[in-house]
Write a protein that holds these residues in place. Structure first.
Motif, PDB file in Angstrom:
ATOM      1  N   UNK A   1       0.852  -1.201   0.000  1.00  0.00           N
ATOM      2  CA  UNK A   1       0.000   0.000   0.000  1.00  0.00           C
ATOM      3  C   UNK A   1       0.883   1.244   0.000  1.00  0.00           C
ATOM      4  N   UNK A   2       0.725   2.081  -1.014  1.00  0.00           N
ATOM      5  CA  UNK A   2       1.504   3.308  -1.130  1.00  0.00           C
ATOM      6  C   UNK A   2       0.835   4.404  -0.302  1.00  0.00           C
ATOM      7  N   UNK A   3       1.194   4.471   0.970  1.00  0.00           N
ATOM      8  CA  UNK A   3       0.519   5.407   1.868  1.00  0.00           C
ATOM      9  C   UNK A   3       0.870   6.863   1.561  1.00  0.00           C
ATOM     10  N   UNK A  40       0.539  12.561   5.579  1.00  0.00           N
ATOM     11  CA  UNK A  40       1.992  12.419   5.454  1.00  0.00           C
ATOM     12  C   UNK A  40       2.408  10.981   5.141  1.00  0.00           C
ATOM     13  N   UNK A  41       1.427  10.077   5.096  1.00  0.00           N
ATOM     14  CA  UNK A  41       1.728   8.680   4.803  1.00  0.00           C
ATOM     15  C   UNK A  41       2.392   7.949   5.949  1.00  0.00           C
ATOM     16  N   UNK A  42       2.199   8.440   7.178  1.00  0.00           N
ATOM     17  CA  UNK A  42       2.874   7.849   8.331  1.00  0.00           C
ATOM     18  C   UNK A  42       2.085   6.718   8.987  1.00  0.00           C
ATOM     19  N   UNK A  43       0.815   6.558   8.611  1.00  0.00           N
ATOM     20  CA  UNK A  43       0.029   5.418   9.095  1.00  0.00           C
ATOM     21  C   UNK A  43       0.105   4.356   8.012  1.00  0.00           C
ATOM     22  N   UNK A  44       0.840   3.298   8.277  1.00  0.00           N
ATOM     23  CA  UNK A  44       1.222   2.354   7.234  1.00  0.00           C
ATOM     24  C   UNK A  44       0.126   1.376   6.851  1.00  0.00           C
ATOM     25  N   UNK A  45      -0.827   1.156   7.742  1.00  0.00           N
ATOM     26  CA  UNK A  45      -1.909   0.216   7.432  1.00  0.00           C
ATOM     27  C   UNK A  45      -3.242   0.927   7.642  1.00  0.00           C
ATOM     28  N   UNK A  46      -3.753   1.515   6.577  1.00  0.00           N
ATOM     29  CA  UNK A  46      -5.019   2.242   6.656  1.00  0.00           C
ATOM     30  C   UNK A  46      -6.153   1.275   6.327  1.00  0.00           C
ATOM     31  N   UNK A  47      -7.078   1.121   7.253  1.00  0.00           N
ATOM     32  CA  UNK A  47      -8.190   0.197   7.048  1.00  0.00           C
ATOM     33  C   UNK A  47      -9.163   0.758   6.014  1.00  0.00           C
ATOM     34  N   UNK A  48      -9.734  -0.126   5.195  1.00  0.00           N
ATOM     35  CA  UNK A  48     -10.647   0.302   4.135  1.00  0.00           C
ATOM     36  C   UNK A  48     -11.859   1.072   4.661  1.00  0.00           C
ATOM     37  N   UNK A  49     -12.472   0.664   5.798  1.00  0.00           N
ATOM     38  CA  UNK A  49     -13.597   1.463   6.308  1.00  0.00           C
ATOM     39  C   UNK A  49     -13.203   2.899   6.625  1.00  0.00           C
ATOM     40  N   UNK A  50     -11.945   3.100   7.029  1.00  0.00           N
ATOM     41  CA  UNK A  50     -11.461   4.454   7.306  1.00  0.00           C
ATOM     42  C   UNK A  50     -11.404   5.257   6.011  1.00  0.00           C
ATOM     43  N   UNK A  51     -10.838   4.660   4.958  1.00  0.00           N
ATOM     44  CA  UNK A  51     -10.769   5.344   3.665  1.00  0.00           C
ATOM     45  C   UNK A  51     -12.162   5.655   3.128  1.00  0.00           C
ATOM     46  N   UNK A 106     -10.449   5.087  24.686  1.00  0.00           N
ATOM     47  CA  UNK A 106     -10.178   6.202  25.581  1.00  0.00           C
ATOM     48  C   UNK A 106      -8.697   6.343  25.915  1.00  0.00           C
ATOM     49  N   UNK A 107      -7.841   5.652  25.183  1.00  0.00           N
ATOM     50  CA  UNK A 107      -6.414   5.715  25.458  1.00  0.00           C
ATOM     51  C   UNK A 107      -5.762   6.936  24.842  1.00  0.00           C
ATOM     52  N   UNK A 108      -4.475   7.108  25.142  1.00  0.00           N
ATOM     53  CA  UNK A 108      -3.731   8.263  24.645  1.00  0.00           C
ATOM     54  C   UNK A 108      -3.596   8.236  23.131  1.00  0.00           C
ATOM     55  N   UNK A 109      -3.577   7.027  22.546  1.00  0.00           N
ATOM     56  CA  UNK A 109      -3.445   6.901  21.098  1.00  0.00           C
ATOM     57  C   UNK A 109      -4.700   6.253  20.522  1.00  0.00           C
ATOM     58  N   UNK A 110      -5.849   6.751  20.964  1.00  0.00           N
ATOM     59  CA  UNK A 110      -7.122   6.128  20.609  1.00  0.00           C
ATOM     60  C   UNK A 110      -7.316   6.002  19.106  1.00  0.00           C
ATOM     61  N   UNK A 111      -6.912   7.019  18.345  1.00  0.00           N
ATOM     62  CA  UNK A 111      -7.177   7.011  16.909  1.00  0.00           C
ATOM     63  C   UNK A 111      -6.460   5.875  16.183  1.00  0.00           C
ATOM     64  N   UNK A 112      -5.411   5.324  16.796  1.00  0.00           N
ATOM     65  CA  UNK A 112      -4.707   4.200  16.185  1.00  0.00           C
ATOM     66  C   UNK A 112      -5.516   2.911  16.277  1.00  0.00           C
ATOM     67  N   UNK A 113      -6.577   2.900  17.071  1.00  0.00           N
ATOM     68  CA  UNK A 113      -7.348   1.684  17.310  1.00  0.00           C
ATOM     69  C   UNK A 113      -8.752   1.760  16.711  1.00  0.00           C
TER      70      UNK A 113
END
Length: 221
Positions: A1-3, A40-51, A106-113
């Protein structure tokens, strides 16, 4: 995937629509920093529902963001259809993030989950900004809330007696329970009778932090 290329397309579509990173984040229930990382392409695995959710907000074809086509023309209608085939006016439909667990949401990096998004009909803009969905794990709230069900949660740090809440115990153990108040005691109750109520008396009550109240249960098929 070309992020990197995906990020470039997200940025171009966002700018074409005249949205800032913060404004897009608000619409998606994400932080501005998360949008910056996508672009910036820093999230290497973007889930399809997110896109797909980003594409809806930016009025482009989800396959364009996924690099499956060079045609950005949108392929969705002006209405969203829910699971009961009810046509909902899009003005009151909000794209709500789904988190994989209470702690993740509710964690500090919630958006990653974020594991996906769900369109929900919510009239109040303020309530929509403070709403999330969480995938429930376990059977302590059976039969009303089963393993794999999603719960719609309104973020707030208080609850009335008898409400079903999302809470943290000792700052890390996320639970979904019915809360009961009496004298100097808080009791967290499971619907499943195989699980004993947990009581917190006096200073022990400070071990509990209410994160939100459960508004709706979305059953898993």
């Amino acid at each position: 995937m070309n992020t990197i290329e995906i990020g470039n397309r997200i940025k171009a579509a966002r700018e074409k629509k005249g949205l800032t990173q913060e404004e897009l984040g608000i619409r998606l229930g994400l932080n501005k920093s998360t949008i910056q990382r996508y672009e910036a392409g820093k999230i290497l695995r973007i889930k399809l529902p997110v896109l797909e959710s980003i594409a809806i907000e930016l009025n482009v074809n989800p396959e364009y963001l996924a690099l499956k086509t060079d045609d950005p023309s949108p392929k969705h209608s002006s209405h969203i259809i829910d699971s009961n085939a009810t046509i909902l006016p899009q003005d009151n439909v909000h794209i709500i993030p789904i988190y994989e667990s209470v702690s993740a949401g509710f964690g500090a990096y919630a958006d990653d989950y974020v594991v996906g998004y769900m369109p929900l009909y919510i009239v109040s803009e303020e309530e929509a900004k403070n709403t999330m969905c969480i995938v429930v794990s376990g059977d302590s709230m059976y039969p009303k809330i089963e393993n794999g069900d999603k719960i719609q949660v309104l973020r707030q740090d208080w609850a009335e007696d008898g409400q079903v809440v999302v809470a943290l115990i000792d700052g890390e153990n996320g639970v979904v329970k019915k809360i009961k108040y009496s004298d100097d005691k808080i009791t967290l109750v499971s619907f499943n009778p195989e699980y004993q109520p947990r009581e917190f008396v006096g200073a022990e009550r400070d071990r509990i932090r209410i994160l939100g109240i459960v508004k709706t249960v979305i059953k898993s098929l």
